[in-house]
Design an enzyme around this catalytic site. Structure first.
Site, PDB file in Angstrom:
ATOM      1  NE  ARG A   1      -3.621   2.530   2.064  1.00  0.00           N
ATOM      2  CZ  ARG A   1      -4.680   2.824   2.782  1.00  0.00           C
ATOM      3  NH1 ARG A   1      -5.122   1.950   3.660  1.00  0.00           N
ATOM      4  NH2 ARG A   1      -5.303   3.972   2.619  1.00  0.00           N
TER       5      ARG A   1
ATOM      6  NE  ARG B   1      -7.600   3.544  -0.791  1.00  0.00           N
ATOM      7  CZ  ARG B   1      -8.044   4.002   0.375  1.00  0.00           C
ATOM      8  NH1 ARG B   1      -8.594   3.198   1.246  1.00  0.00           N
ATOM      9  NH2 ARG B   1      -7.976   5.283   0.641  1.00  0.00           N
TER      10      ARG B   1
ATOM     11  CG  ASP C   1      -8.586   0.914   3.853  1.00  0.00           C
ATOM     12  OD1 ASP C   1      -7.773   1.250   4.732  1.00  0.00           O
ATOM     13  OD2 ASP C   1      -9.793   1.246   3.875  1.00  0.00           O
TER      14      ASP C   1
ATOM     15  CG  ASP D   1     -10.573   0.878   7.341  1.00  0.00           C
ATOM     16  OD1 ASP D   1      -9.389   1.233   7.462  1.00  0.00           O
ATOM     17  OD2 ASP D   1     -11.338   1.335   6.470  1.00  0.00           O
TER      18      ASP D   1
HETATM   19  C1  X6L Z   1     -17.907  13.892   2.341  1.00  0.00           C
HETATM   20  C2  X6L Z   1     -16.554  13.945   2.501  1.00  0.00           C
HETATM   21  C3  X6L Z   1     -18.492  12.675   2.262  1.00  0.00           C
HETATM   22  C4  X6L Z   1     -15.806  12.781   2.571  1.00  0.00           C
HETATM   23  C5  X6L Z   1     -17.756  11.509   2.328  1.00  0.00           C
HETATM   24  C6  X6L Z   1     -16.196   9.097   2.537  1.00  0.00           C
HETATM   25  C7  X6L Z   1     -14.241  10.344   2.661  1.00  0.00           C
HETATM   26  C8  X6L Z   1     -15.464   7.949   2.574  1.00  0.00           C
HETATM   27  C9  X6L Z   1     -13.492   9.194   2.702  1.00  0.00           C
HETATM   28  C10 X6L Z   1     -16.404  11.549   2.494  1.00  0.00           C
HETATM   29  C11 X6L Z   1     -15.604  10.317   2.561  1.00  0.00           C
HETATM   30  C12 X6L Z   1     -14.103   7.988   2.668  1.00  0.00           C
HETATM   31  C13 X6L Z   1     -13.242   3.236  -0.059  1.00  0.00           C
HETATM   32  C14 X6L Z   1     -13.912   4.182  -0.843  1.00  0.00           C
HETATM   33  C15 X6L Z   1     -12.400   5.167   0.306  1.00  0.00           C
HETATM   34  C16 X6L Z   1     -13.640   1.878  -0.150  1.00  0.00           C
HETATM   35  C17 X6L Z   1     -15.288   2.573  -1.756  1.00  0.00           C
HETATM   36  C18 X6L Z   1     -13.344   6.702   2.737  1.00  0.00           C
HETATM   37  C19 X6L Z   1     -11.882   6.650   2.587  1.00  0.00           C
HETATM   38  N1  X6L Z   1     -12.304   3.871   0.666  1.00  0.00           N
HETATM   39  N2  X6L Z   1     -14.930   3.867  -1.687  1.00  0.00           N
HETATM   40  N3  X6L Z   1     -13.374   5.388  -0.580  1.00  0.00           N
HETATM   41  N4  X6L Z   1     -14.663   1.605  -1.008  1.00  0.00           N
HETATM   42  N5  X6L Z   1     -16.281   2.212  -2.569  1.00  0.00           N
HETATM   43  O1  X6L Z   1     -13.103   0.977   0.510  1.00  0.00           O
HETATM   44  O2  X6L Z   1     -13.901   5.645   2.939  1.00  0.00           O
HETATM   45  S1  X6L Z   1     -11.421   6.456   0.905  1.00  0.00           S
HETATM   46 MG    MG Z   2     -11.190   2.543   4.798  1.00  0.00          MG
HETATM   47 MG    MG Z   3      -8.012   2.549   6.500  1.00  0.00          MG
END
Ligand code: X6L
Ligand code: MG
Ligand code: MG
Length: 160
Positions: free
Chosen positions: A83, A92, A95, A97
């Protein structure tokens, strides 16, 4: 033995293979046993949208590791799967969590449990509901949580 739930996801290389390899590595030291694994789901990216779709899954584990040792192991396995962090919320290989850890809650920034944004994300709640339909998170049933999530594309992956 304490039970915990982990969320796994990725969108570089073959994400399904990477999730399976991560589960193998997590169990290789004998401190974690995977007791349930959800289906694999193809999920639209959330947070930063200019990237490929993810594959996500959730696993139930039993572990002798206390929460911070479990976190260290998850981070070590992310490193083993190469990663690299270039873009915030970006692509990535893997991930991992910690979503929930039985009998443990924390608001410390290094390890917030329950995972702070999990209840807003279909890519966590849909697979989690598949393997733990009777779960409650902060007093709310997972089914009620799922009913509050809209407009997030998620598709169960076909068998191959
Ligand atoms: C406003 C601002 C609304 C930020 C939402 C949501 C930020 C999720 C980061 C957010 C916001 C994240 C995955 C992903 C990520 C994953 C899918 C995160 C961290 N990880 N999308 N986006 N799957 N489908 O594992 O979860 S980045
Ligand atoms: Mg995550
Ligand atoms: Mg994480």
């Amino acid at each position: 033995m304490p039970k915990a739930y982990l969320g796994l996801g990725g969108n570089i290389g073959n994400p399904k293979d990477n999730i399976q390899e991560a589960l193998r590595l997590l169990q290789s030291g004998g401190t974690i046993k995977v007791t349930k694994l959800s289906s694999f789901y193809e999920t639209a990216p959330v947070g930063y949208e200019q990237q490929d779709w993810f594959v996500n899954a959730v696993t139930e584990i039993e572990t002798t590791l206390p929460p911070y040792d479990l976190l260290a192991l998850c981070n070590a396995v992310e490193q083993q799967l190469k990663r690299v962090r270039l873009i915030r919320w970006g692509p990535r290989t893997i991930d991992i969590d910690i979503l929930l850890y039985e009998g443990f809650e924390s608001t410390e920034e290094k390890l917030i449990v329950p995972h702070p944004r999990m209840i807003e994300r279909a890519f966590v709640i849909v697979p989690l509901m598949e393997i733990a339909p009777d779960l409650h998170i902060k007093g709310q049933s997972i089914k009620q949580i799922a009913e509050g999530i809209h407009n997030q594309e998620i598709r169960k992956q076909e068998d191959d």
